[in-house]
Design a protein around this motif. Structure first.
Motif, PDB file in Angstrom:
ATOM      1  N   LYS A 141       0.815  -1.209   0.000  1.00 57.74           N
ATOM      2  CA  LYS A 141       0.000   0.000   0.000  1.00 57.74           C
ATOM      3  C   LYS A 141       0.849   1.258   0.000  1.00 57.74           C
ATOM      4  O   LYS A 141       0.634   2.177  -0.800  1.00 57.74           O
ATOM      5  CB  LYS A 141      -0.934   0.023   1.217  1.00 57.74           C
ATOM      6  CG  LYS A 141      -1.859   1.243   1.247  1.00 57.74           C
ATOM      7  CD  LYS A 141      -2.775   1.224   2.460  1.00 57.74           C
ATOM      8  CE  LYS A 141      -3.661   2.472   2.472  1.00 57.74           C
ATOM      9  NZ  LYS A 141      -4.533   2.508   3.679  1.00 57.74           N
ATOM     10  N   ALA A 142       1.848   1.308   0.875  1.00 56.60           N
ATOM     11  CA  ALA A 142       2.699   2.495   0.975  1.00 56.60           C
ATOM     12  C   ALA A 142       3.465   2.730  -0.318  1.00 56.60           C
ATOM     13  O   ALA A 142       3.589   3.862  -0.786  1.00 56.60           O
ATOM     14  CB  ALA A 142       3.661   2.345   2.144  1.00 56.60           C
ATOM     15  N   ASP A 194      10.826  15.890   5.495  1.00 57.56           N
ATOM     16  CA  ASP A 194       9.745  16.696   4.913  1.00 57.56           C
ATOM     17  C   ASP A 194       9.689  16.521   3.398  1.00 57.56           C
ATOM     18  O   ASP A 194       8.601  16.470   2.804  1.00 57.56           O
ATOM     19  CB  ASP A 194       9.940  18.177   5.257  1.00 57.56           C
ATOM     20  CG  ASP A 194       9.750  18.460   6.740  1.00 57.56           C
ATOM     21  OD1 ASP A 194       9.132  17.625   7.433  1.00 57.56           O
ATOM     22  OD2 ASP A 194      10.223  19.516   7.202  1.00 57.56           O
ATOM     23  N   TYR A 195      10.856  16.418   2.785  1.00 55.35           N
ATOM     24  CA  TYR A 195      10.930  16.232   1.332  1.00 55.35           C
ATOM     25  C   TYR A 195      10.248  14.927   0.917  1.00 55.35           C
ATOM     26  O   TYR A 195       9.437  14.892  -0.015  1.00 55.35           O
ATOM     27  CB  TYR A 195      12.395  16.224   0.905  1.00 55.35           C
ATOM     28  CG  TYR A 195      12.633  15.784  -0.529  1.00 55.35           C
ATOM     29  CD1 TYR A 195      12.644  16.707  -1.564  1.00 55.35           C
ATOM     30  CD2 TYR A 195      12.868  14.440  -0.831  1.00 55.35           C
ATOM     31  CE1 TYR A 195      12.879  16.296  -2.878  1.00 55.35           C
ATOM     32  CE2 TYR A 195      13.098  14.031  -2.135  1.00 55.35           C
ATOM     33  CZ  TYR A 195      13.105  14.963  -3.157  1.00 55.35           C
ATOM     34  OH  TYR A 195      13.320  14.554  -4.451  1.00 55.35           O
ATOM     35  N   LEU A 196      10.590  13.840   1.601  1.00 54.04           N
ATOM     36  CA  LEU A 196      10.011  12.537   1.270  1.00 54.04           C
ATOM     37  C   LEU A 196       8.498  12.548   1.431  1.00 54.04           C
ATOM     38  O   LEU A 196       7.766  11.994   0.597  1.00 54.04           O
ATOM     39  CB  LEU A 196      10.630  11.449   2.155  1.00 54.04           C
ATOM     40  CG  LEU A 196      12.105  11.118   1.897  1.00 54.04           C
ATOM     41  CD1 LEU A 196      12.634  10.175   2.967  1.00 54.04           C
ATOM     42  CD2 LEU A 196      12.299  10.516   0.517  1.00 54.04           C
ATOM     43  N   ASN A 197       8.028  13.167   2.490  1.00 54.40           N
ATOM     44  CA  ASN A 197       6.589  13.213   2.719  1.00 54.40           C
ATOM     45  C   ASN A 197       5.872  14.120   1.722  1.00 54.40           C
ATOM     46  O   ASN A 197       4.728  13.860   1.366  1.00 54.40           O
ATOM     47  CB  ASN A 197       6.305  13.686   4.151  1.00 54.40           C
ATOM     48  CG  ASN A 197       6.415  12.550   5.154  1.00 54.40           C
ATOM     49  OD1 ASN A 197       5.540  11.706   5.261  1.00 54.40           O
ATOM     50  ND2 ASN A 197       7.523  12.500   5.877  1.00 54.40           N
ATOM     51  N   HIS A 198       6.541  15.154   1.280  1.00 61.38           N
ATOM     52  CA  HIS A 198       5.931  16.078   0.322  1.00 61.38           C
ATOM     53  C   HIS A 198       5.806  15.465  -1.066  1.00 61.38           C
ATOM     54  O   HIS A 198       4.770  15.577  -1.719  1.00 61.38           O
ATOM     55  CB  HIS A 198       6.749  17.368   0.250  1.00 61.38           C
ATOM     56  CG  HIS A 198       6.231  18.353  -0.765  1.00 61.38           C
ATOM     57  ND1 HIS A 198       5.056  19.053  -0.590  1.00 61.38           N
ATOM     58  CD2 HIS A 198       6.733  18.732  -1.980  1.00 61.38           C
ATOM     59  CE1 HIS A 198       4.850  19.833  -1.644  1.00 61.38           C
ATOM     60  NE2 HIS A 198       5.850  19.646  -2.506  1.00 61.38           N
ATOM     61  N   GLY A 201       4.791  10.567  -0.592  1.00 65.73           N
ATOM     62  CA  GLY A 201       3.795   9.880   0.218  1.00 65.73           C
ATOM     63  C   GLY A 201       4.022  10.096   1.697  1.00 65.73           C
ATOM     64  O   GLY A 201       4.819  10.932   2.115  1.00 65.73           O
ATOM     65  N   ASN A 202       3.293   9.331   2.496  1.00 63.57           N
ATOM     66  CA  ASN A 202       3.343   9.496   3.942  1.00 63.57           C
ATOM     67  C   ASN A 202       4.368   8.557   4.575  1.00 63.57           C
ATOM     68  O   ASN A 202       4.139   7.354   4.681  1.00 63.57           O
ATOM     69  CB  ASN A 202       1.959   9.229   4.539  1.00 63.57           C
ATOM     70  CG  ASN A 202       0.933  10.220   4.041  1.00 63.57           C
ATOM     71  OD1 ASN A 202       1.203  11.416   3.970  1.00 63.57           O
ATOM     72  ND2 ASN A 202      -0.250   9.734   3.674  1.00 63.57           N
ATOM     73  N   TYR A 203       5.488   9.103   4.983  1.00 65.63           N
ATOM     74  CA  TYR A 203       6.540   8.340   5.651  1.00 65.63           C
ATOM     75  C   TYR A 203       6.362   8.470   7.157  1.00 65.63           C
ATOM     76  O   TYR A 203       6.470   9.571   7.703  1.00 65.63           O
ATOM     77  CB  TYR A 203       7.930   8.861   5.266  1.00 65.63           C
ATOM     78  CG  TYR A 203       8.531   8.191   4.058  1.00 65.63           C
ATOM     79  CD1 TYR A 203       9.507   7.215   4.185  1.00 65.63           C
ATOM     80  CD2 TYR A 203       8.111   8.538   2.779  1.00 65.63           C
ATOM     81  CE1 TYR A 203      10.062   6.601   3.073  1.00 65.63           C
ATOM     82  CE2 TYR A 203       8.656   7.925   1.658  1.00 65.63           C
ATOM     83  CZ  TYR A 203       9.630   6.961   1.811  1.00 65.63           C
ATOM     84  OH  TYR A 203      10.168   6.350   0.707  1.00 65.63           O
TER      85      TYR A 203
END
Length: 248
Positions: A141-142, A194-198, A201-203
């Motif tokens: 899913k992720a 913040d970069y990865l989440n932006h 997806g949701n880390y």
């Protein structure tokens, strides 16, 4: 004709220790071992070694190579056809990247004008060589959500993401010799979180920490990250782990 391990090493250009290691892990065992302990490799061993090195060239981990070539459904001819297809695709991308580097050098020397779009020709965001590992760690899913987010990006957004990633990595590389628990390091690693989440997806904090561990566990990650500065992968791993721990 059977060949000794030193002969194989000299022929292929790899170390004797590597061949011994392949034997130890059951990846490539010699056809015969003499009473005096000499490993003797057959022509079939040579063909299988070629397969292993092709898989390695394409970034497949040794444990996965072992699983692939040990499968009863493994077909050497079919695998060679796939190797050829993937290597040609890799060559085409490398040709584009080399051309981009060449044009960028000429642009910097004032010989040609280069658009911002041309500066990023050859970068491929459509394929993630680490997707299998990510699925094992974080679940389908992720990873599917992350892939969907990348595919929905416009070309401009992809270019923006690449530029931002380079900036963050360059900044982290410049402070990699400081303590990963320092305030400066934690501020910088938060930018990565913040970069990865932006963009992707949701880390969760746990996933972020696990990703950092993969940077040192997987030699492909380490090699790519350390291009920005030797030891950066280890520094990021430790900084990411501390960030996750103090923000729980």
């Amino acid at each position: 004709m059977a060949m000794k391990v030193k002969e194989i090493a000299d022929l292929v250009g790899i170390s004797v220790r590597t061949l011994h290691y392949y034997d130890e892990i059951g990846l490539l065992s010699p056809e015969e071992t003499t009473d005096s302990g000499y490993r003797l490799y057959s022509n079939n061993n040579l063909m299988m070694l070629q397969q292993i090195l092709f898989f390695k060239e394409l970034g497949v981990p040794l444990k996965d190579i072992k699983e692939i070539i040990s499968s009863s459904s493994f077909d050497q001819h079919e695998a060679l056809v796939r190797h050829q297809e993937m290597l040609e695709k890799k060559r085409n991308q490398l040709d584009k990247l080399i051309n981009t580097v060449d044009k960028t050098i000429k642009h910097m020397n004032g010989e040609i004008d280069m658009t911002n779009k041309e500066k990023f020709e050859g970068f491929d965001f459509s394929h993630n060589p680490y997707e299998e590992e990510a699925r094992k760690l974080y679940g389908d899913k992720a990873v599917d959500e992350s892939n969907a987010k990348v595919k929905s990006m416009s070309k401009d957004t992809q270019n923006e993401a690449q530029e931002e990633m380079t900036r963050i990595y360059t900044n982290l590389a410049s402070i990699r010799n400081t303590s990963p628990e320092s305030n400066e390091a934690q501020v910088a690693i938060k930018e990565w979180f913040d970069y990865l989440n932006h963009y992707f997806g949701n880390y969760s904090l746990e996933a972020f920490k696990g990703l950092g561990q993969m940077y040192v566990d997987d030699e492909r990650f380490t090699k790519n990250i350390d291009q920005y500065g030797e030891g950066l992968a280890k520094f990021m791993c430790e900084a990411m782990a501390h960030f996750a721990d103090i923000n729980k």
